[in-house]
Design an enzyme around this catalytic site. Sequence first.
Site, PDB file in Angstrom:
ATOM      1  N   ARG A  47       0.762  -1.109   0.071  1.00 22.12           N
ATOM      2  CA  ARG A  47      -0.090   0.081  -0.080  1.00 22.12           C
ATOM      3  C   ARG A  47       1.006   1.265  -0.151  1.00 22.12           C
ATOM      4  O   ARG A  47       1.963   1.305   0.602  1.00 22.12           O
ATOM      5  CB  ARG A  47      -1.043   0.141   1.379  1.00 22.12           C
TER       6      ARG A  47
ATOM      7  N   ASP B   7       4.612  -0.035  -7.016  1.00 22.13           N
ATOM      8  CA  ASP B   7       3.272  -0.340  -7.676  1.00 22.13           C
ATOM      9  C   ASP B   7       2.209   0.273  -7.115  1.00 22.13           C
ATOM     10  O   ASP B   7       1.086   0.386  -7.482  1.00 22.13           O
ATOM     11  CB  ASP B   7       3.138  -1.833  -7.797  1.00 22.13           C
TER      12      ASP B   7
END
Length: 346
Positions: free
Chosen positions: A255, A279
């Site tokens: 996250r 990401d």
Amino acid sequence: MTYSEPARPADSRARSLASSSSSAVPPTGITIYGCGQDEAALFRELAPRYDVIPTIAEAPVSEANVELAAGNPCISIGHKTRVTNPTLLALAETGVRYISTRSIGYNHIDVKYAESIGITVENVAYSPDSVADFTLMQMLMLMRNAKTIISRAGVHDYRLNDVRGRELRDLTVGVVGTGRIGAAVMDRLQGFGCRTLAYDTRPVAAAEYVSLDELLRSSDIVTLHTPLTPDTHHLLNGERIEQMKPGAFVINTGRGPLIDTEALVPALESGRLGGAALDVLEGEEGIFYADHRDKPIKNKLLLLLQELPNVIVSPHTAYYTDHALSDTVENSIANCMKFEGRNQHG
């Protein structure tokens, strides 16, 4: 866009299961919010196996569309948009008692508030291999300077220059968070012959566990696979980034807020860190999963990161494989059916 459709068994076995189920109880209705075309196709395919009538909405759940859940105590939501507390209250008033989020993380929904108004929230499990494979790909791309090599080749610059890579077997990789995904990453790393260190508040995997401080000091690559909680928010802050080995690399497929981006950027710009593969990113909401080619990007840190030659940014796509998506959709339906069963029989 929304629609409802009756169950259509896909094969004779599914037809038999649906028939026997429907003779005992009527089909179950589930409202699916924030559903893309790929997910919608899977819901259409899989719903008949569970004798489910899906109501599918492309838009994320909001106060404006809670009426789509009328009569359906169970709903399925995506992870791309935050669910506000007023929306949760409106859902409760509509009769919703269960939310299955098509994600592992819960950080887009206030679970405690939902429970306080009578709504149970659960996540789904999907194959950890999708994220683990992507994580290894990111490691290899960073170690082999793939971003620079590919961009140079794109303008016909085929010189070697300073793009000499490193081999994983010569490096130490620190895995923060050793749940299903972190463990899958460590399994893959064994084949590369590198030393692997692990940190988790609840060690469960067969690994060389060390303190977080030692992991940061000793690792050439640090990869994050821990859930986002108040305790892990900005787990990599300025102080911990300073603890990291000079020239180390960081990978985040967990996250965005696990990393303090404002502290990360100068460490990358100065060379204090060797590079990063991200990401997920703080402030990705409203940017990732949308076409912004003709729109301004308000997240200035994202723009800075994308300009750096030693940073790879991808739009929260590590989980996105055919296998994982099928797992996510089917498990979301199954979770709703289990909740219905508990209510009917418990």
